[in-house]
Enzyme design. Structure first.
Site, PDB file in Angstrom:
ATOM      1  N   ASP A   1       3.381   9.302  -0.533  1.00 23.61           N
ATOM      2  CA  ASP A   1       2.213   8.503  -0.181  1.00 23.61           C
ATOM      3  C   ASP A   1       2.024   7.446  -1.258  1.00 23.61           C
ATOM      4  O   ASP A   1       2.193   7.743  -2.452  1.00 23.61           O
ATOM      5  CB  ASP A   1       0.967   9.415  -0.134  1.00 23.61           C
ATOM      6  CG  ASP A   1       0.062   9.084   1.040  1.00 23.61           C
ATOM      7  OD1 ASP A   1      -0.037   7.896   1.376  1.00 23.61           O
ATOM      8  OD2 ASP A   1      -0.536  10.015   1.603  1.00 23.61           O
TER       9      ASP A   1
ATOM     10  N   HIS B   1       0.818  -1.218   0.000  1.00 26.12           N
ATOM     11  CA  HIS B   1       0.000   0.000   0.000  1.00 26.12           C
ATOM     12  C   HIS B   1       0.852   1.269   0.000  1.00 26.12           C
ATOM     13  O   HIS B   1       0.352   2.343  -0.280  1.00 26.12           O
ATOM     14  CB  HIS B   1      -0.953  -0.016   1.203  1.00 26.12           C
ATOM     15  CG  HIS B   1      -2.041  -1.045   1.044  1.00 26.12           C
ATOM     16  ND1 HIS B   1      -3.312  -0.716   0.641  1.00 26.12           N
ATOM     17  CD2 HIS B   1      -2.033  -2.389   1.201  1.00 26.12           C
ATOM     18  CE1 HIS B   1      -4.051  -1.818   0.562  1.00 26.12           C
ATOM     19  NE2 HIS B   1      -3.294  -2.848   0.908  1.00 26.12           N
TER      20      HIS B   1
HETATM   21  C1  GDG Z   1      -2.243   3.534   3.326  1.00 22.99           C
HETATM   22  C2  GDG Z   1      -1.183   4.236   2.453  1.00 22.99           C
HETATM   23  C3  GDG Z   1      -2.831   4.316   0.573  1.00 22.99           C
HETATM   24  C4  GDG Z   1      -8.801   9.590   7.933  1.00 22.99           C
HETATM   25  N1  GDG Z   1      -9.205  10.308   9.001  1.00 22.99           N
HETATM   26  C5  GDG Z   1     -10.398   9.823   9.348  1.00 22.99           C
HETATM   27  C6  GDG Z   1     -10.718   8.773   8.483  1.00 22.99           C
HETATM   28  N2  GDG Z   1      -9.723   8.667   7.619  1.00 22.99           N
HETATM   29  C7  GDG Z   1      -9.706   7.710   6.497  1.00 22.99           C
HETATM   30  C8  GDG Z   1      -9.729   8.443   5.178  1.00 22.99           C
HETATM   31  C9  GDG Z   1      -9.095   7.420   4.248  1.00 22.99           C
HETATM   32  C10 GDG Z   1      -8.139   6.671   5.165  1.00 22.99           C
HETATM   33  O1  GDG Z   1      -8.520   6.953   6.512  1.00 22.99           O
HETATM   34  C11 GDG Z   1      -6.701   7.137   4.983  1.00 22.99           C
HETATM   35  O2  GDG Z   1      -6.236   6.635   3.791  1.00 22.99           O
HETATM   36  P1  GDG Z   1      -4.944   7.241   3.084  1.00 22.99           P
HETATM   37  O3  GDG Z   1      -4.849   6.622   1.752  1.00 22.99           O
HETATM   38  O4  GDG Z   1      -5.079   8.728   3.020  1.00 22.99           O
HETATM   39  O5  GDG Z   1      -3.697   6.934   4.014  1.00 22.99           O
HETATM   40  P2  GDG Z   1      -3.107   5.691   4.921  1.00 22.99           P
HETATM   41  O6  GDG Z   1      -3.917   5.464   6.121  1.00 22.99           O
HETATM   42  O7  GDG Z   1      -1.676   6.065   5.184  1.00 22.99           O
HETATM   43  O8  GDG Z   1      -3.182   4.389   3.979  1.00 22.99           O
HETATM   44  C12 GDG Z   1      -1.861   5.143   1.418  1.00 22.99           C
HETATM   45  C13 GDG Z   1      -3.772   3.493   1.460  1.00 22.99           C
HETATM   46  O9  GDG Z   1      -3.041   2.714   2.414  1.00 22.99           O
HETATM   47  C14 GDG Z   1      -4.620   2.533   0.619  1.00 22.99           C
HETATM   48  O10 GDG Z   1      -3.833   1.731  -0.203  1.00 22.99           O
HETATM   49  O11 GDG Z   1      -3.594   5.199  -0.220  1.00 22.99           O
HETATM   50  O12 GDG Z   1      -0.897   5.723   0.574  1.00 22.99           O
HETATM   51  O13 GDG Z   1      -0.291   5.005   3.268  1.00 22.99           O
HETATM   52  O14 GDG Z   1     -10.051   6.516   3.766  1.00 22.99           O
HETATM   53  O15 GDG Z   1     -11.044   8.781   4.864  1.00 22.99           O
HETATM   54  N3  GDG Z   1     -11.871   8.084   8.548  1.00 22.99           N
HETATM   55  C15 GDG Z   1     -12.734   8.439   9.544  1.00 22.99           C
HETATM   56  N4  GDG Z   1     -12.451   9.416  10.439  1.00 22.99           N
HETATM   57  C16 GDG Z   1     -11.322  10.147  10.389  1.00 22.99           C
HETATM   58  O16 GDG Z   1     -11.107  11.052  11.192  1.00 22.99           O
HETATM   59  N5  GDG Z   1     -13.881   7.760   9.660  1.00 22.99           N
END
Ligand code: GDG
Length: 460
Positions: free
Chosen positions: A364, A156
């Site tokens: 990222d 990821h």
């Molecule tokens: C890894 C990789 C890759 C965030 N704050 C809240 C919340 N979130 C949710 C977001 C989003 C998820 O968490 C975060 O996803 P990201 O992709 O931005 O980042 P990582 O957690 O680092 O994920 C990344 C991912 O895996 C998938 O392959 O894109 O690059 O690092 O869905 O909405 N959700 C809620 N409350 C929050 O305060 N409910």
């Protein structure tokens, strides 16, 4: 019909109703439900000793199988090697890497243990899909136990260039372990190129005519599968969410001001620290923007047992306070810094209510927030995405305003441009991004990966 076994560090057990699951979790569960299957991994519990057998929970056609880890496992495998060595390495942060042999041994030992717990559950036709950097050695450990099934892996995070990869002690072992998979999925073509470069330069391997990679005496495939979101689902829940109590509270509290929103786990790779400097630069360059906007930063705490994450929290809280102290008036403060998670539906409403989505990670793998922000917008009056060129999402979301996340001045100018952007230009940029998100959803991602895994040849 082959069953699917997904393996990830944490297991998405449905505890509080399907509506709460994130996109990835829901998509994996759906894939498991299609032909029946098992989701296996750590329970998230730290016990006195490791479990002797997995705890089993059956829900419909899906079995959730979880094991507890010991305190030493948690420290060496999870906090240590996975999150203090591999995570910074994979995000190009050489200065933050810690390496301790004890932690490396702990990581290898947990992977061997997980393989032992999983192996008895595997049937000959099962497809096994392993997720993320915590579990790189799992296929090699399963192979040692005689498992011959097709095993795929999805990383990821970004896959870094060779010169960064070789900074990892035992990098050769990690790469050999990755090549024990039949299919390795990465987020971007850049990652695939870096993988092939490593194999050519460090492992004397090569790409065969049929596209498979020959290295360490076996064949594997390395393919780019950019992860997507539930585009239509997010769009629909954003429409509903703007009518929610939270969204109404937010709207009333910002008055007529334009909203800038950032949503990131508290993680140095997300570039949150720089954002407060960005607001400082913006207000000193364009003082007339004072009181015209509110910047809402939502940052749920993450990995708070790891020292650099504790330092980061102190620093960002200090930085936010400093900028607010410098620019606030009795009826306005530029920054609202919320250090807690908000509900998924509130998030969609917040995205839709804001004029600018600020997503500026240093690195990222993909960044789902960028995609969710776009999917949540009102087609007639969409907001503008300001996006780091170093997020995997920048490959697809070309009509965002792309910025260098290390340059607060550049990000400040991009926000200024976004705040003043005419609606026609906003619509044009948004439509182009939305087309991309509709063409590659989370369901497409799951289906594409599984199709490619099925197409690999099982071992004899
Ligand atoms: C890894 C990789 C890759 C965030 N704050 C809240 C919340 N979130 C949710 C977001 C989003 C998820 O968490 C975060 O996803 P990201 O992709 O931005 O980042 P990582 O957690 O680092 O994920 C990344 C991912 O895996 C998938 O392959 O894109 O690059 O690092 O869905 O909405 N959700 C809620 N409350 C929050 O305060 N409910």
């Amino acid at each position: 019909m082959s069953r699917l076994i997904t393996v990830s560090n944490r297991v998405g057990i449905p505890t509080t109703g399907a509506g709460r699951a994130g996109g990835l979790e829901a998509a994996l569960r759906e894939a498991l439900e299609a032909d029946g299957g098992i989701w296996f991994g750590w329970s998230g519990e730290v016990a006195e000793t490791r479990s002797e057998a997995p705890a089993i929970l059956k829900k419909g056609k899906v079995t959730f199988a979880t094991v507890d880890l010991s305190r030493a496992d948690y420290e060496d495998y999870y906090l240590g090697y996975a999150n203090s060595t591999l995570w910074p390495l994979l995000h190009y942060q050489l200065g933050l890497i810690e390496f301790h042999r004890k932690q490396f041994r702990g990581y290898m030992s947990v992977n061997a243990y997980l393989a032992q717990m999983l192996a008895p559950l595997v049937e000959p036709d099962d497809l096994i899909w392993v997720h993320d950097y915590h579990l790189i050695p799992l296929a090699a450990e399963l192979r040692k136990l005689g498992i011959k099934n097709r095993i795929g892996f999805f990383l990821h995070t970004p896959f870094p260039p060779t010169d960064i990869m070789v900074a990892l002690p035992h990098h050769d072992m990690m790469m050999r372990a990755l090549c024990a998979y039949d299919l390795v999925g990465l987020q971007t073509e850049n990652g695939v190129r870096a993988f092939l470069d490593y194999i050519a330069r460090e492992a004397n391997g090569r790409l065969e005519f049929d596209g498979s990679l020959s290295a360490y005496d076996r064949l594997t495939r390395v393919v780019c599968f950019p992860i997507g979101i539930d585009t239509e689902g997010f769009a629909k829940s954003a429409v509903r969410a703007v009518r929610s109590v939270e969204a109404k509270r937010l709207k009333a509290s910002i008055d007529q001001r334009l909203l800038i929103v950032g949503v990131d786990r508290m993680d140095y790779s997300k570039g949150v620290r720089t954002r407060f400097e960005v607001i400082d630069d913006l207000l000193s360059e364009w003082p007339e923007m004072a009181a015209k906007f509110t910047y809402l930063q939502i940052t749920p705490p993450s990995r708070s047992d790891v020292v650099p994450y504790q330092t980061l929290r102190r620093e960002v809280e200090h930085a936010a306070g400093h900028v607010n102290g410098k620019y606030s008036d009795i009826d306005w403060a530029p920054i609202r810094f919320v250090v807690k998670a908000v509900s998924r539906s509130a998030l969609a409403g917040i995205y839709r209510s804001s004029r600018v989505g600020l997503v500026t990670p240093w690195r990222d793998g993909m960044n789902l927030v960028a995609k969710e922000y776009v999917a949540s917008q009102d087609p007639d009056d969409p907001g503008v995405l300001v996006l780091s060129r170093f997020a995997g999402a920048a490959v697809e979301l070309k009509t965002a305003i792309l910025v260098n996340p290390l340059d607060p001045g550049e990000i400040g100018s991009a926000i200024h441009q976004a705040l003043l952007m005419p609606v026609d230009e906003r619509r044009e940029r948004w439509q182009a991004m939305m087309e991309v998100l509709r063409a590659n959803t989370i369901d497409d991602w799951t289906a594409n990966f599984l199709k490619a895994l099925k197409a690999t040849r099982p071992l004899d």
